[in-house]
Design a protein around this motif. Structure first.
Motif, PDB file in Angstrom:
ATOM      1  N   GLY A  12      20.359   0.305   2.569  1.00 37.22           N
ATOM      2  CA  GLY A  12      21.200   0.392   1.374  1.00 37.22           C
ATOM      3  C   GLY A  12      22.128   1.596   1.413  1.00 37.22           C
ATOM      4  O   GLY A  12      23.282   1.507   0.994  1.00 37.22           O
ATOM      5  N   GLU A  13      21.614   2.717   1.915  1.00 37.09           N
ATOM      6  CA  GLU A  13      22.451   3.921   2.025  1.00 37.09           C
ATOM      7  C   GLU A  13      23.569   3.700   3.050  1.00 37.09           C
ATOM      8  O   GLU A  13      24.721   4.069   2.807  1.00 37.09           O
ATOM      9  N   VAL A  14      23.232   3.085   4.170  1.00 36.13           N
ATOM     10  CA  VAL A  14      24.250   2.803   5.188  1.00 36.13           C
ATOM     11  C   VAL A  14      25.294   1.848   4.617  1.00 36.13           C
ATOM     12  O   VAL A  14      26.500   2.048   4.792  1.00 36.13           O
ATOM     13  N   ALA A  15      24.843   0.829   3.913  1.00 41.34           N
ATOM     14  CA  ALA A  15      25.765  -0.129   3.304  1.00 41.34           C
ATOM     15  C   ALA A  15      26.696   0.573   2.316  1.00 41.34           C
ATOM     16  O   ALA A  15      27.906   0.354   2.325  1.00 41.34           O
ATOM     17  N   GLY A  16      26.134   1.437   1.495  1.00 43.72           N
ATOM     18  CA  GLY A  16      26.936   2.151   0.509  1.00 43.72           C
ATOM     19  C   GLY A  16      27.936   3.110   1.135  1.00 43.72           C
ATOM     20  O   GLY A  16      29.081   3.199   0.702  1.00 43.72           O
ATOM     21  N   LEU A  17      27.513   3.817   2.169  1.00 47.06           N
ATOM     22  CA  LEU A  17      28.387   4.789   2.816  1.00 47.06           C
ATOM     23  C   LEU A  17      29.469   4.134   3.670  1.00 47.06           C
ATOM     24  O   LEU A  17      30.577   4.663   3.795  1.00 47.06           O
ATOM     25  N   SER A  18      29.150   2.986   4.257  1.00 50.00           N
ATOM     26  CA  SER A  18      30.079   2.339   5.188  1.00 50.00           C
ATOM     27  C   SER A  18      30.942   1.266   4.542  1.00 50.00           C
ATOM     28  O   SER A  18      31.988   0.896   5.077  1.00 50.00           O
ATOM     29  N   GLY A  19      30.475   0.724   3.416  1.00 51.95           N
ATOM     30  CA  GLY A  19      31.180  -0.392   2.810  1.00 51.95           C
ATOM     31  C   GLY A  19      30.876  -1.720   3.486  1.00 51.95           C
ATOM     32  O   GLY A  19      31.524  -2.728   3.222  1.00 51.95           O
ATOM     33  N   VAL A  20      29.894  -1.726   4.373  1.00 51.21           N
ATOM     34  CA  VAL A  20      29.473  -2.942   5.079  1.00 51.21           C
ATOM     35  C   VAL A  20      28.193  -3.434   4.408  1.00 51.21           C
ATOM     36  O   VAL A  20      27.240  -2.671   4.239  1.00 51.21           O
ATOM     37  N   ALA A  21      28.163  -4.693   4.026  1.00 53.97           N
ATOM     38  CA  ALA A  21      27.008  -5.248   3.316  1.00 53.97           C
ATOM     39  C   ALA A  21      25.743  -5.181   4.162  1.00 53.97           C
ATOM     40  O   ALA A  21      25.792  -5.267   5.393  1.00 53.97           O
ATOM     41  N   SER A  49      24.563   8.306  13.088  1.00 57.13           N
ATOM     42  CA  SER A  49      25.557   7.870  14.072  1.00 57.13           C
ATOM     43  C   SER A  49      25.927   6.396  13.896  1.00 57.13           C
ATOM     44  O   SER A  49      26.968   5.951  14.386  1.00 57.13           O
ATOM     45  N   VAL A  50      25.100   5.642  13.178  1.00 55.51           N
ATOM     46  CA  VAL A  50      25.417   4.233  12.927  1.00 55.51           C
ATOM     47  C   VAL A  50      26.717   4.113  12.139  1.00 55.51           C
ATOM     48  O   VAL A  50      27.444   3.124  12.294  1.00 55.51           O
ATOM     49  N   LEU A  51      27.039   5.115  11.339  1.00 64.28           N
ATOM     50  CA  LEU A  51      28.267   5.077  10.549  1.00 64.28           C
ATOM     51  C   LEU A  51      29.507   5.124  11.449  1.00 64.28           C
ATOM     52  O   LEU A  51      30.506   4.441  11.190  1.00 64.28           O
ATOM     53  N   ILE A  52      29.434   5.896  12.525  1.00 62.55           N
ATOM     54  CA  ILE A  52      30.545   5.966  13.477  1.00 62.55           C
ATOM     55  C   ILE A  52      30.688   4.630  14.196  1.00 62.55           C
ATOM     56  O   ILE A  52      31.784   4.099  14.351  1.00 62.55           O
ATOM     57  N   ARG A  53      29.573   4.066  14.607  1.00 65.12           N
ATOM     58  CA  ARG A  53      29.597   2.772  15.303  1.00 65.12           C
ATOM     59  C   ARG A  53      30.133   1.667  14.387  1.00 65.12           C
ATOM     60  O   ARG A  53      30.928   0.835  14.810  1.00 65.12           O
ATOM     61  N   LEU A  54      29.720   1.676  13.131  1.00 68.16           N
ATOM     62  CA  LEU A  54      30.219   0.690  12.177  1.00 68.16           C
ATOM     63  C   LEU A  54      31.720   0.834  11.976  1.00 68.16           C
ATOM     64  O   LEU A  54      32.445  -0.166  11.884  1.00 68.16           O
ATOM     65  N   ARG A  55      32.196   2.061  11.898  1.00 66.96           N
ATOM     66  CA  ARG A  55      33.641   2.288  11.756  1.00 66.96           C
ATOM     67  C   ARG A  55      34.377   1.715  12.961  1.00 66.96           C
ATOM     68  O   ARG A  55      35.405   1.073  12.812  1.00 66.96           O
ATOM     69  N   ALA A  56      33.833   1.928  14.165  1.00 66.38           N
ATOM     70  CA  ALA A  56      34.448   1.387  15.381  1.00 66.38           C
ATOM     71  C   ALA A  56      34.463  -0.137  15.335  1.00 66.38           C
ATOM     72  O   ALA A  56      35.466  -0.768  15.679  1.00 66.38           O
ATOM     73  N   ILE A  57      33.371  -0.738  14.904  1.00 67.74           N
ATOM     74  CA  ILE A  57      33.287  -2.203  14.804  1.00 67.74           C
ATOM     75  C   ILE A  57      34.329  -2.717  13.820  1.00 67.74           C
ATOM     76  O   ILE A  57      35.056  -3.679  14.107  1.00 67.74           O
ATOM     77  N   GLU A  58      34.428  -2.093  12.662  1.00 68.93           N
ATOM     78  CA  GLU A  58      35.365  -2.555  11.639  1.00 68.93           C
ATOM     79  C   GLU A  58      36.820  -2.382  12.082  1.00 68.93           C
ATOM     80  O   GLU A  58      37.659  -3.240  11.809  1.00 68.93           O
TER      81      GLU A  58
END
Length: 143
Positions: A12-21, A49-58
């Protein structure tokens, strides 16, 4: 970072910080785009570090990469893999081509907005159409 250690984030925190469901996070994990996170008490705990990877994916998705292509790019952390480099170079060329067409479309729209004539086809106000359209023969025939 918390006390020199990377914080463990809930899904939930990752979803909230990244904007990815959260469902998308689970899907990315199933597709191999995200490494399976550590589980504490049966709950996913992600490294920051998952936040950086998610940003790269998006960013890759927004740039026209498919999920399979993104998986190829992110499959190995070793830089300079030939398959990844070739894929990235091809996508970069595609992005550059799309940007060139968008720049031409922008110039054409600006021309249309500046032109004060009742008809763009019979323009007499002195504002000239942009040079370098995707099909120069069309612009040349208008001049």
């Amino acid at each position: 970072m918390i006390g020199g250690m990377t914080a463990a984030l809930s899904i939930g925190e990752v979803a909230g910080l990244s904007g990815v469901a959260a469902t998308t996070l689970r899907y990315y994990e199933d597709r191999g785009l995200l490494r399976p996170p550590e589980r504490v008490g049966g709950r996913r705990r992600y490294d920051e570090s998952v936040l950086i990877r998610l940003r790269a994916i998006e960013i890759c998705k927004a740039s026209g990469f498919g999920l399979d292509e993104i998986a190829t790019l992110l499959a190995d952390e070793t830089p300079g893999r030939p398959a990844s480099r070739e894929l990235a170079a091809a996508k970069l060329a595609d992005i550059d081509a799309r940007m060139a067409v968008l720049a031409q479309a922008r110039a054409l729209i600006e021309w249309g907005l500046r032109c004060t004539c009742p008809s763009l086809e019979a323009c007499t106000c002195g504002v000239h159409p942009p040079v370098g359209s995707p099909n120069p023969r069309i612009v040349d025939s208008v001049r």
